[in-house]
Motif scaffolding. Structure first.
Motif, mmCIF file in Angstrom:
data_model
loop_
_atom_site.group_PDB
_atom_site.id
_atom_site.type_symbol
_atom_site.label_atom_id
_atom_site.label_comp_id
_atom_site.label_asym_id
_atom_site.label_seq_id
_atom_site.Cartn_x
_atom_site.Cartn_y
_atom_site.Cartn_z
ATOM 1 N N ARG A 229 0.832 -1.201 0.000
ATOM 2 C CA ARG A 229 0.000 0.000 0.000
ATOM 3 C C ARG A 229 0.868 1.252 0.000
ATOM 4 O O ARG A 229 1.833 1.372 0.763
ATOM 5 N N GLY A 230 0.508 2.193 -0.880
ATOM 6 C CA GLY A 230 1.179 3.488 -0.879
ATOM 7 C C GLY A 230 2.618 3.457 -1.340
ATOM 8 O O GLY A 230 3.418 4.292 -0.916
ATOM 9 N N VAL A 231 2.963 2.515 -2.222
ATOM 10 C CA VAL A 231 4.333 2.425 -2.720
ATOM 11 C C VAL A 231 4.359 2.811 -4.199
ATOM 12 O O VAL A 231 3.337 3.129 -4.792
ATOM 13 N N VAL A 232 5.531 2.798 -4.777
ATOM 14 C CA VAL A 232 5.672 3.029 -6.218
ATOM 15 C C VAL A 232 5.716 1.679 -6.929
ATOM 16 O O VAL A 232 6.437 0.774 -6.511
ATOM 17 N N TRP A 233 4.934 1.556 -7.966
ATOM 18 C CA TRP A 233 4.983 0.390 -8.854
ATOM 19 C C TRP A 233 5.574 0.835 -10.188
ATOM 20 O O TRP A 233 5.239 1.911 -10.686
ATOM 21 N N ALA A 234 6.424 0.012 -10.765
ATOM 22 C CA ALA A 234 6.807 0.196 -12.166
ATOM 23 C C ALA A 234 5.827 -0.604 -13.016
ATOM 24 O O ALA A 234 5.537 -1.763 -12.712
ATOM 25 N N ILE A 235 5.294 0.033 -14.050
ATOM 26 C CA ILE A 235 4.463 -0.664 -15.033
ATOM 27 C C ILE A 235 5.161 -0.555 -16.373
ATOM 28 O O ILE A 235 5.500 0.554 -16.804
ATOM 29 N N THR A 236 5.413 -1.688 -17.020
ATOM 30 C CA THR A 236 6.123 -1.665 -18.293
ATOM 31 C C THR A 236 5.193 -2.079 -19.427
ATOM 32 O O THR A 236 4.411 -3.024 -19.313
ATOM 33 N N ILE A 237 5.311 -1.338 -20.526
ATOM 34 C CA ILE A 237 4.477 -1.567 -21.707
ATOM 35 C C ILE A 237 5.334 -1.428 -22.951
ATOM 36 O O ILE A 237 6.464 -0.918 -22.892
ATOM 37 N N ASP A 238 4.801 -1.863 -24.092
ATOM 38 C CA ASP A 238 5.440 -1.587 -25.376
ATOM 39 C C ASP A 238 4.373 -1.066 -26.336
ATOM 40 O O ASP A 238 3.227 -0.838 -25.940
ATOM 41 N N ASP A 239 4.741 -0.880 -27.583
ATOM 42 C CA ASP A 239 3.796 -0.297 -28.542
ATOM 43 C C ASP A 239 2.631 -1.213 -28.861
ATOM 44 O O ASP A 239 1.616 -0.773 -29.414
ATOM 45 N N ASP A 240 2.743 -2.508 -28.526
ATOM 46 C CA ASP A 240 1.667 -3.451 -28.811
ATOM 47 C C ASP A 240 0.693 -3.622 -27.644
ATOM 48 O O ASP A 240 -0.330 -4.295 -27.789
ATOM 49 N N THR A 241 1.010 -3.049 -26.492
ATOM 50 C CA THR A 241 0.169 -3.237 -25.311
ATOM 51 C C THR A 241 -1.241 -2.696 -25.541
ATOM 52 O O THR A 241 -1.414 -1.549 -25.977
ATOM 53 N N ALA A 242 -2.247 -3.490 -25.251
ATOM 54 C CA ALA A 242 -3.636 -3.061 -25.396
ATOM 55 C C ALA A 242 -3.960 -2.004 -24.342
ATOM 56 O O ALA A 242 -3.635 -2.178 -23.164
ATOM 57 N N SER A 243 -4.590 -0.926 -24.762
ATOM 58 C CA SER A 243 -4.894 0.168 -23.836
ATOM 59 C C SER A 243 -5.815 -0.291 -22.713
ATOM 60 O O SER A 243 -5.669 0.138 -21.556
ATOM 61 N N GLY A 244 -6.763 -1.191 -23.035
ATOM 62 C CA GLY A 244 -7.668 -1.686 -22.004
ATOM 63 C C GLY A 244 -6.937 -2.491 -20.940
ATOM 64 O O GLY A 244 -7.239 -2.377 -19.748
ATOM 65 N N SER A 245 -5.970 -3.293 -21.357
ATOM 66 C CA SER A 245 -5.190 -4.075 -20.395
ATOM 67 C C SER A 245 -4.360 -3.155 -19.501
ATOM 68 O O SER A 245 -4.273 -3.359 -18.286
ATOM 69 N N PHE A 246 -3.753 -2.150 -20.110
ATOM 70 C CA PHE A 246 -2.976 -1.202 -19.323
ATOM 71 C C PHE A 246 -3.853 -0.517 -18.286
ATOM 72 O O PHE A 246 -3.478 -0.378 -17.118
ATOM 73 N N ARG A 247 -5.036 -0.085 -18.704
ATOM 74 C CA ARG A 247 -5.935 0.610 -17.781
ATOM 75 C C ARG A 247 -6.303 -0.289 -16.601
ATOM 76 O O ARG A 247 -6.371 0.166 -15.455
#
Length: 330
Positions: A138-156
């Motif tokens: 809780r209340g920490v920093v998460w790294a989220i990694t994506i590329d150009d193929d990542t679906a916007s809905g999945s990222f959301r």
């Protein structure tokens, strides 16, 4: 508050997966968990976590968000099982500390566009469900990694998990930038801690060294006191980036040793330049629209230290993170 996903599945209920499950249950998310260890499944069920008896039964519900919290060596098989029993409405993420190899395994399984890398920057030297805590993530920093193929809905979906489910912030990056950064601030410290522990417990008079060890030694070797196999696997998985950093550290230590032996000044080693001051949110907050360039713009923002803190009608809300060293335990 954003509505939680229709279902959150967590495969692997060790320190991170189990802590995430407890956190989300407290936040009133519907959580279904699975672990290969029947004793862990039983303990998790007693904590109010809905338990599935197999990967297939855990992942079968359409539209689920599946969090894979398993060792890297098990990822490929789990991804293949997930691909076989889910459809394109499912989002898959992991919580490991290395991202490029995991994305490669996700692509091999046919999950490429719906895979999102995630890495909560928190942990302890302990492991297993017995070490889990609903406060750890809780209340920490998460790294989220994506590329150009990542679906916007999945990222959301993953952003909702981080910001709404754990009240945390998400720094959006690509895999290479993430892996290079965590080599410096997590993986190399694990390697150096192991080396320091070995130094102090070997050689002449190790009993004296152990008897005199206090706070600085404890803090410097904390991460080496847990499961050494976990540290080994983590460092090896990010081997190329870790090797580059270790060679740089080794060169500085060799120069330090030479200067100490010759009685030269060593201020260059100990006087590190001050870090940048924290930049709180508020006036610095801004939004990035969920338009065609969302992935590129969010990765660019992440490289400057701006993290996603929520989602509103305009898109993704960003605020600058503190830039000084320190923070949650890696």
């Amino acid at each position: 508050m954003v509505n939680p996903p229709r279902g959150v599945v967590i495969l692997g209920l060790g320190l991170i997966g189990g802590s995430l499950a407890k956190t989300l249950v407290r936040a009133h998310w519907r959580v279904r968990g699975w672990d290969p260890d029947p004793d862990v499944r039983s303990a998790a069920r007693e904590c109010g976590i809905e338990i599935a008896e197999s990967v297939d039964s855990a992942c079968g519900e359409p539209g689920a968000l599946i969090v894979v919290a398993a060792p890297l060596r098990e990822m490929g098989e789990l991804f293949a099982q997930i691909a076989a029993c889910t459809d394109d409405t499912t989002t898959v993420c992991d919580v490991g500390s290395v991202k490029a190899p995991v994305r490669g395994l996700a692509r091999q399984a046919g999950l490429g566009a719906r895979y999102v890398g995630a890495h909560p920057m928190a942990g302890t030297e302990r492991s297993g469900f017995a070490a889990t805590s609903p406060q750890l993530l809780r209340g920490v920093v998460w790294a989220i990694t994506i590329d150009d193929d990542t679906a916007s809905g999945s990222f959301r979906r993953v952003v909702e998990l981080v910001t709404d489910g754990t009240n945390s912030r998400a720094l959006v990056l690509d895999d290479a930038v993430h892996d290079a950064a965590v080599a410096k601030i997590s993986h190399v410290p694990h390697a150096l801690a192991a080396g320091l522990l070995t130094l102090a417990t070997g050689g002449s008079d190790p009993s004296v060294a152990r008897a005199l060890a206090a706070g600085s030694f404890r803090d410097g070797t904390r991460v080496a006191r847990g499961d050494w196999r976990r540290s080994q696997a983590m460092v090896e998985a990010n081997g190329e980036a870790v090797a580059i950093c270790l060679l740089e550290v080794a060169a500085r230590l060799q120069r330090l040793a030479a200067d100490l032996a010759d009685g030269r000044d060593t201020a260059w080693f100990f006087h590190a330049p001050p870090g940048e001051q924290a930049r709180p949110g508020g006036p610095g907050a801004r939004s990035i629209a969920a338009g065609p360039a969302w992935a590129r713009e969010l990765r660019a923002a992440g490289r400057t230290g701006e993290a996603v803190v929520g989602i509103d009608a305009d898109g993704y809300v960003l605020e600058p993170l503190a830039k000084e060293a320190g923070g949650a335990r890696p």
